[in-house]
Structure formats: C-alpha cells, structure tokens
Enzyme design. Structure first.
Site, PDB file in Angstrom:
ATOM      1  N   PRO A 169      -6.865   4.736   4.661  1.00 48.38           N
ATOM      2  CA  PRO A 169      -6.096   4.092   5.739  1.00 48.38           C
ATOM      3  C   PRO A 169      -6.860   3.928   7.050  1.00 48.38           C
ATOM      4  O   PRO A 169      -6.530   4.542   8.070  1.00 48.38           O
ATOM      5  CB  PRO A 169      -4.902   5.038   5.892  1.00 48.38           C
ATOM      6  CG  PRO A 169      -5.446   6.386   5.532  1.00 48.38           C
ATOM      7  CD  PRO A 169      -6.452   6.140   4.439  1.00 48.38           C
ATOM      8  N   CYS A 170      -7.862   3.071   7.028  1.00 43.45           N
ATOM      9  CA  CYS A 170      -8.606   2.812   8.262  1.00 43.45           C
ATOM     10  C   CYS A 170      -7.709   2.154   9.312  1.00 43.45           C
ATOM     11  O   CYS A 170      -8.020   2.182  10.508  1.00 43.45           O
ATOM     12  CB  CYS A 170      -9.838   1.955   7.979  1.00 43.45           C
ATOM     13  SG  CYS A 170      -9.515   0.400   7.146  1.00 43.45           S
ATOM     14  N   HIS A 171      -6.580   1.587   8.877  1.00 44.64           N
ATOM     15  CA  HIS A 171      -5.646   0.968   9.824  1.00 44.64           C
ATOM     16  C   HIS A 171      -4.983   2.009  10.726  1.00 44.64           C
ATOM     17  O   HIS A 171      -4.423   1.653  11.767  1.00 44.64           O
ATOM     18  CB  HIS A 171      -4.562   0.192   9.067  1.00 44.64           C
ATOM     19  CG  HIS A 171      -3.791   1.013   8.090  1.00 44.64           C
ATOM     20  ND1 HIS A 171      -4.201   1.190   6.783  1.00 44.64           N
ATOM     21  CD2 HIS A 171      -2.646   1.732   8.220  1.00 44.64           C
ATOM     22  CE1 HIS A 171      -3.330   1.968   6.155  1.00 44.64           C
ATOM     23  NE2 HIS A 171      -2.386   2.314   6.996  1.00 44.64           N
TER      24      HIS A 171
END
Length: 281
Positions: free
Chosen positions: A247-249
C-alpha cells in the site's frame, strides 16, 4: 480490452473525487458535485454510496487535510513494528497479516526472468481495471491498467525473457479477494518480487501500515533504520511493483497533503478515502 461499466463508473467517481479534493475547503454540497459529473443529485448520491459505502458528504471528511493530519498524529515516529500489529484488529485490516515477500534470486533479478513462467490476467477493482501477474512462487506484479496494452508492455519490459501465459490462476484469484473482503476465501498471499534489498525493506514496511491509516516518507525511513534516507525511500515507494497489496498509497507528505502516486494522484485520493470509509464502518 473493452471498457467495462465498472471502469466507466470509477472514472466518473474519480472525477467527483478530484473536484472534492480541489474544493474541500469550500465544502461543496451534493448538488454542486453532481452537476460537475453531469448526474442528478439522486443518481450521484446512490452511485457514490454504492461505490464508497458512505455518502459523498462523509467521504469528503476523509479527504480533508485535517483528517490526514489526525491520522498521522496517531502514528508516532518511534513506533516499533509490533505497535502496528495492535492496530490490525477487525476484518477490514486482516489482509496485512497475510502478506509476505520473497525476493527473487540474483539470477532471476539479473537475467530478465529467463527461467520464469508468468501468468497474467486483467481484472476489475473498485478503482478501475488492473493487470495482475504471478509466478509459481507468488504475485509478481499488479498495476492499474487504464490502457491494457500499455500496462502489458510495462510488464514485458520488467521481465523481458520470461514465458507468458494469459491465464487467471489461484494466486491471482486469492489476491483479488482483498477488494471484496471475502475473508473466508483469503489465504496467505505470497509476493515474488524483483527488487534490491533496500527496496524490499521499504515494501515490507509499507505492508505494516494498517488499512485506514497513513504514514510519511520520513517515518518509513526510520522504520527501516535509515532515518536520513527519505528521498531514497520515496524512490523505492515510487517503484512499487504491486499496486494496493503493497500500500504505497498510504504514504503521504508530512504536511498532510497526499502527494503523487504512480497510478494517478486522483486514484490515490480515492483509495485513501475508500479505505478510511471501510475502516470506519
């Protein structure tokens, strides 16, 4: 690849979210936002609520800078990895417990995947079409595929010597259950990734950020014991090969601004708001 109704709906939702993101300080009402996406207020309210699980008004709260700052304040920079685990209660966050990373061997890393067999397929998600690919060891690639051919070419470029088959396998199906929260069908998800030791450490740290929470580049740098490497961390985050599962978001600027995203800043905003809404249920 044809444009599906889900993609059309997400494009319209994304347009609404972009408007909300740009104008949240003015707190636009339902009629204003519906007009911007050329829908009646009733139809827009129903479509948005079906997609996000909450009303546009409630979703707007999750997009505000103040909300982002509040989430960041809950996560102190000195938190140990074990502290993350205490936030993983409830089904909406279980997926963080099920994902682990296996790095490719030096030979696999250097030879362009000449000994790899890769299955790939296109699938729908709440945030648009995706390309998902797997090796016998696990998921090696997930990308949002607004243009299917471009997304496929990017996969080929990553593993130019691999043998490809367009096939949906069990590894891919299991990973996609993440979007439906069908936890009864969710088994441990294994990722088989091409990356440097530093990149793998960054990606492993991202997985520990619970759904509905946010972190910063500086905090990730501290987590991997490289407190002065925020810029390098940002580069590693930007090269994340597995959208959503890694989850780089969930990494934003320390100011609370969401910042850029490999698959579009509006999509990043949509995912953050959607996850916040899911976790608040």
């Amino acid at each position: 690849m044809t444009t599906t109704q889900q993609q059309i709906d997400f494009d319209r939702i994304a347009e609404a979210i972009a408007y909300l993101k740009d104008n949240f300080r003015q707190q636009p009402n339902l009629d204003e936002v519906a007009e911007k996406v050329h829908l009646s207020p009733f139809h827009f309210q129903r479509m948005f609520t079906d997609w996000a699980g909450v009303s546009p008004k409630k979703f707007l709260q999750y997009l505000s800078i103040e909300h982002a700052k509040k989430l960041l304040a809950e996560q102190k920079a000195t938190l140990a990895d074990a502290s993350y685990d205490t936030g993983l209660s409830g089904p909406a966050r279980l997926h963080d417990l099920f994902i682990n990373i296996e790095g490719m061997t030096p030979a696999e890393y250097k030879n362009g995947g000449s000994n790899l067999s890769i299955n790939y397929s296109f699938a729908e998600s709440p945030f648009g079409n995706m390309l998902i690919a797997s090796t016998p060891k696990g998921i090696c690639h997930i990308a949002f595929a607004d243009d299917g051919q471009t997304a496929l070419m990017e996969l080929y470029q990553k593993f130019p010597e691999a043998h490809y088959s367009q096939k949906m396998d069990l590894k891919q199906q299991n990973a996609l259950f993440i979007f439906t929260h069908d936890w009864s069908k969710l088994h441990e998800i294994k990722l088989h990734l091409k990356g440097t030791d530093f990149q793998l450490k960054v990606w492993e740290s991202l997985i520990k950020i619970p759904q509905g929470k946010l972190s910063t580049y500086g905090h990730i740098a501290q987590q991997i014991n490289h407190p002065k490497a925020s810029r390098a961390v940002g580069t590693a985050i930007g090269s994340n090969p597995v959208a959503f599962l890694i989850p780089c978001h969930r990494v934003i600027q320390s100011t609370g601004h969401f910042g850029q995203y490999r698959w579009g800043s509006n999509r990043k905003t949509a995912i953050i708001g959607w996850e916040s809404a899911q976790s608040a249920k």
